[in-house]
Each structure stands twice: as C-alpha cells, then as structure tokens.
Write a protein that holds these residues in place. Structure first.
Motif, mmCIF file in Angstrom:
data_model
loop_
_atom_site.group_PDB
_atom_site.id
_atom_site.type_symbol
_atom_site.label_atom_id
_atom_site.label_comp_id
_atom_site.label_asym_id
_atom_site.label_seq_id
_atom_site.Cartn_x
_atom_site.Cartn_y
_atom_site.Cartn_z
ATOM 1 N N SER A 37 0.835 -1.366 -0.075
ATOM 2 C CA SER A 37 -0.013 0.078 0.046
ATOM 3 C C SER A 37 0.933 1.412 0.018
ATOM 4 O O SER A 37 2.195 1.126 0.680
ATOM 5 N N CYS A 75 -6.749 -1.639 -5.534
ATOM 6 C CA CYS A 75 -7.798 -0.548 -5.138
ATOM 7 C C CYS A 75 -7.155 0.747 -5.186
ATOM 8 O O CYS A 75 -6.090 0.982 -4.691
ATOM 9 N N CYS A 110 -7.567 3.859 -4.023
ATOM 10 C CA CYS A 110 -8.196 4.410 -2.757
ATOM 11 C C CYS A 110 -8.733 5.720 -2.879
ATOM 12 O O CYS A 110 -9.813 6.064 -2.344
ATOM 13 N N HIS A 132 -12.397 4.481 -2.753
ATOM 14 C CA HIS A 132 -11.934 3.161 -3.165
ATOM 15 C C HIS A 132 -12.763 2.693 -4.246
ATOM 16 O O HIS A 132 -14.158 2.460 -4.409
ATOM 17 N N ASP A 157 -10.586 2.269 5.447
ATOM 18 C CA ASP A 157 -10.143 3.747 5.496
ATOM 19 C C ASP A 157 -9.058 3.929 6.650
ATOM 20 O O ASP A 157 -8.047 4.829 6.354
ATOM 21 N N VAL A 185 -5.370 3.369 5.302
ATOM 22 C CA VAL A 185 -4.958 4.287 4.654
ATOM 23 C C VAL A 185 -4.603 5.631 5.401
ATOM 24 O O VAL A 185 -3.728 6.368 5.063
#
Length: 215
Positions: A101, A143, A145, A167, A193, A196
């Motif tokens: 990520s 994804c 985001c 997303h 959420d 992130v």
C-alpha cells in the motif's frame, strides 16, 4: 603515459560515484515488525536505507514501512516481496508477491510518476493512495483508494484510468491460456479507511474522501 592512465581511471571512478550518488532516491525503512530482510539480510532497527535493486521481504505476521523523501510512504505487508527498482532515472516497484500500500504526495522520479508491476498488472502512479495484493501468480487485486491511477494488464498493456474519491478496485486474472481478464467490481478487500489514513498520518497528510486526490 602510465600516470595519465591512472589519473583518467580515478577521474572516471569519481565521476561514476558522483552520478550514482546523485541518481539515488532517499528511501528508508522507518518502521517494521517481525522478520523483515533486505537482500536476505535481517533488518535490525529503523533508518535502514533501501537503494536501487534491493529486494525487501517480509515473513509471517510481519510488515515494514518505507519512506521516500518526506511526503511518500509505502507499507509492505506480511509474506511479501518487493524489488525496489527506483532511482531518479528508473521508476519501477516490482511487487513479486503479497500486500502493498502507498500514499504519495511528491514526485521523486524524473518521469514524475512510478510504476507498480505485478504478475498481471502495471499501475502508473503520480500522487494518490492505493492498495495492492498479489493473491497468487494469476491474480492481482488493486484498489485506487483516493486519486487517479492508470491500470493496465501486464500482457498487452491495455487498460484504463481509474479515478476514485473513496475506493474503486479491479482484479486482473490470467487464465490458463495466458489471457488476462479484468473484474471491475471485486469489492473492497485487504484494507480499510483507517489503515490508509494511518499511513497518510505518518507523513503528516490527510485523506479527503470527498474528492479524488489531485482534483
């Protein structure tokens, strides 16, 4: 003549070192847990540099975060492998397996973007937030985001620009014949959420879920 040759050799070495140093990107492992290695060498503390060509790997129930400059952060999840082919000239993060990520806010390559490559997908990224998971050699979940990312299959390069304020995911799957298909509604998996937002907080940034990043 021999003295001149030695001088020229030393000059060449000095120039090569200067160019290498200049092309390096400032990347550091700033946090980790469990077993994390860089080129098979165990990480034993924060502040470990990551340079072009390094392979970062994590074990079971392990993770690490990598800071690039002061406004970009990556997180590598458990049982993952990432090759850091990033310099000012090159711009590829090779996600061989596992979970990854990132939140990026400032360009750090000359192309002003970087690529994440997996067995089935290539993602072209500027400033945005995302989550990727190589589920196996035939499937990659990605994804967007918050932001806009160009997503393409790794076989033909065909793809689309995916934009999201909150997303939007794709799953790229290679079948037995080698063809890659795209699931445009795989749902939200592997992240949330809070994760992130926590990653963004490390670089003193906030996620605006009301609009895609950069809009």
């Amino acid at each position: 003549m021999k003295k001149i040759s030695i001088f020229l050799l030393l000059l060449l070495v000095s120039f090569s070192f200067a160019c290498t140093k200049r092309s390096r990107i400032e990347a550091l492992i700033n946090a980790y847990s469990g077993r994390v290695t860089v080129n098979k060498i165990p990480v034993m503390g924060s502040g470990i540099p990551v340079i072009f060509g390094d392979r970062v790997e994590t074990g079971d129930k392990s993770f690490c975060t990598i800071l690039v400059g002061d406004k970009n952060i990556f997180r590598l999840g458990a049982n993952s492998s990432l090759v850091f082919n990033i310099s000012q000239e090159k711009n590829i993060l090779l996600l061989e397996k596992g979970w990854f990520s990132g939140v990026t806010r400032k360009a750090f390559t000359r192309q002003a973007r970087y690529l994440i490559q997996s067995p089935t997908i290539t993602a072209s990224i500027r400033g945005t937030s995302y989550c990727a998971k190589v589920e196996d050699t035939a499937n990659t979940y990605f994804c967007v985001c918050n932001g806009s990312i160009d997503l393409a299959d790794s076989l033909t390069g065909n793809g689309e620009t995916v934009s999201a304020s909150h997303h939007t995911a794709r799953r790229f799957t290679r079948d037995r014949k080698g063809k890659i298909t795209v699931d445009r509604n795989p749902g939200m998996h592997y992240h949330d959420d809070a994760g992130v937002e926590s990653l963004a907080g490390v670089i003193n940034e906030k996620i605006d879920w009301t609009a895609p990043d950069g809009k």
